[in-house]
Motif scaffolding. Sequence first.
Motif, short mmCIF file in Angstrom:
data_model
loop_
_atom_site.label_atom_id
_atom_site.label_comp_id
_atom_site.label_asym_id
_atom_site.label_seq_id
_atom_site.Cartn_x
_atom_site.Cartn_y
_atom_site.Cartn_z
N GLN A 141 80.96 31.20 34.33
CA GLN A 141 79.60 31.51 33.88
C GLN A 141 79.00 32.65 34.70
N LEU A 142 79.24 32.65 36.00
CA LEU A 142 78.73 33.72 36.86
C LEU A 142 79.28 35.07 36.40
N VAL A 143 80.57 35.12 36.08
CA VAL A 143 81.19 36.37 35.61
C VAL A 143 80.52 36.84 34.33
N ASN A 144 80.25 35.90 33.40
CA ASN A 144 79.57 36.27 32.14
C ASN A 144 78.19 36.86 32.40
N VAL A 145 77.45 36.24 33.30
CA VAL A 145 76.10 36.72 33.60
C VAL A 145 76.15 38.11 34.23
N VAL A 146 77.06 38.31 35.18
CA VAL A 146 77.18 39.61 35.85
C VAL A 146 77.56 40.70 34.84
N GLU A 147 78.52 40.41 33.97
CA GLU A 147 78.94 41.42 32.99
C GLU A 147 77.81 41.74 32.02
N GLN A 148 77.03 40.73 31.64
CA GLN A 148 75.89 40.98 30.76
C GLN A 148 74.85 41.88 31.45
N CYS A 149 74.61 41.62 32.74
CA CYS A 149 73.65 42.42 33.50
C CYS A 149 74.12 43.88 33.60
N VAL A 150 75.40 44.08 33.88
CA VAL A 150 75.93 45.44 33.98
C VAL A 150 75.79 46.16 32.65
N ALA A 151 76.12 45.46 31.56
CA ALA A 151 76.06 46.09 30.24
C ALA A 151 74.64 46.50 29.86
N LEU A 152 73.64 45.70 30.28
CA LEU A 152 72.26 45.96 29.87
C LEU A 152 71.47 46.79 30.87
N SER A 153 72.01 46.99 32.07
CA SER A 153 71.23 47.69 33.11
C SER A 153 71.10 49.18 32.79
N SER A 154 69.89 49.69 32.97
CA SER A 154 69.66 51.13 32.80
C SER A 154 69.38 51.80 34.14
N ALA A 155 69.54 51.04 35.24
CA ALA A 155 69.29 51.57 36.58
C ALA A 155 70.47 51.24 37.48
N PRO A 156 70.63 51.96 38.59
CA PRO A 156 71.76 51.68 39.49
C PRO A 156 71.71 50.29 40.12
N ILE A 157 70.49 49.77 40.31
CA ILE A 157 70.33 48.47 40.95
C ILE A 157 69.80 47.47 39.91
N ALA B 58 67.90 44.49 38.54
CA ALA B 58 66.66 43.87 38.98
C ALA B 58 66.63 42.37 38.68
N HIS B 59 65.68 41.70 39.34
CA HIS B 59 65.46 40.26 39.16
C HIS B 59 65.24 39.91 37.70
N ALA B 60 64.44 40.70 37.00
CA ALA B 60 64.09 40.39 35.61
C ALA B 60 65.32 40.37 34.71
N LEU B 61 66.25 41.28 34.94
CA LEU B 61 67.45 41.35 34.11
C LEU B 61 68.35 40.14 34.35
N VAL B 62 68.46 39.71 35.60
CA VAL B 62 69.24 38.51 35.90
C VAL B 62 68.59 37.28 35.26
N ALA B 63 67.25 37.20 35.35
CA ALA B 63 66.54 36.07 34.74
C ALA B 63 66.78 36.03 33.23
N GLN B 64 66.78 37.21 32.60
CA GLN B 64 67.03 37.29 31.16
C GLN B 64 68.45 36.82 30.83
N ALA B 65 69.44 37.23 31.63
CA ALA B 65 70.83 36.84 31.38
C ALA B 65 71.02 35.34 31.58
N LEU B 66 70.37 34.79 32.61
CA LEU B 66 70.48 33.35 32.85
C LEU B 66 69.85 32.56 31.73
N ALA B 67 68.70 33.02 31.23
CA ALA B 67 68.04 32.33 30.11
C ALA B 67 68.92 32.39 28.87
N SER B 68 69.58 33.52 28.65
CA SER B 68 70.48 33.65 27.51
C SER B 68 71.64 32.67 27.61
#
Length: 452
Positions: free
Chosen positions: A356-372, A374-384
Amino acid sequence: MKTAHLLLVDDDPSLLRLLGMRLESRGYRVSTVESGAQALSLVEQQRPDLVLSDLRMDGMDGMALFGEIQSRHPGLPVIILTAHGSIPEAVNATRQGVFGFLTKPIDRTELFALVDEALMQTSPASGQADPAWRRDIITRSTVMEQVLEQAGKVAGSDVSVLLSGPSGSGKELLARALHRASARAEHPFIAINCGALPEQLLESELFGHARGAFTGAVNAHEGLFQAAHGGTLFLDEIGDMPLSLQVKLLRVLQERQVRPLGSTQSVDVDVRVISATHRDLNAAMSEGTFREDLFYRLNVVNLRLPALRERPEDIPILARYHLELAADRHKPSVKGFSKEAINLLASHAWPGNVRQLVNVVEQCVALSSAPIIAHALVAQALASEDNALPSFNAARAGFEHGYLVKVLKITEGNVTQAARIAGRNRTDFYKLLARHELDPNSFKPAYVTGPL
């Protein structure tokens, strides 16, 4: 566990001495240099776990040094120190991937807290090469290290190993590591999920079939036991294997021969079997769904992998490791997580474990528009993830638990009545209660004695 190695870079010798003494008092191994060029040379020779650099230095400044480190050693965290701190500089630095920003004079508590956070993201592989057999297993957890120590002791022998632990905890990864550490490493490693195929297809896959053995068998088929000859066969989710095939598997293990379906000839096989399950096989044996004699054949050595929530110190380094893999494949511009994002990942329960952690990380990388990230993007992936449909087994287990609780509440803990409502005999019903760790006595009414 190895001592973390820190590199301090500053053109002020007195500050280097002060910070070095502070960090050494915390048990860290500290190296100091007075320029960016010296820092790069040292990093090439003995890669540290963390770099702390002054921002304003003659020649190569702190951000230029960070840029060089990022390109040559991605994943090595850098903390910037400055007497000229400002909000724009801090924001710009963290956007580019700097882990943190401290303003001089350095507060001792803030320094230690930021160093500790940065080191949580540093894979032990970055400063200390793991033995080749376990190179894919990323951990700094004492619990996981104990499992790997046991694995290392049995890897060289041919004993059967049963890997237990929750789904997604890395059982196949450990099975591959055991194979890599064995004398069979140059021969095939073949894996099959025993719960993913219907019975006849699973039988054919494992043991092979002769031509004409069943409708559609137009050619002879070599089974996985033969394909894995000389190597290792990994039987994942062995607890889901039908009883009729358990009998045939036991015979193969005892006789070291396999007879393909529809054939009259047996074939010698030399295979080490590693099996895995997330089920409670002791309960399955009590219920008559798993053979006791097969269990003892497979369970010569048992290695239990912990759930991710049992190794929380591994969450940051696993997240960083899989971010780097995902970024290399899909989006190299993504360099890391913000501190707030890492803290959110570290505090999550992870019912799906590492998978599950791998899925969340890959989703965050795919959706990120910045180098770092952010908290909000991780929260969105976890909610998904939390809103996603559970697996069939998880859904069935959840339904069973809720149903049993409801029936016990209705009958106030009377097992005879509850079993009658459920349409099960008392013995089966007690087994269900044990599987779900439910005590009928806790549903009985509490009687109050004495004056009201």
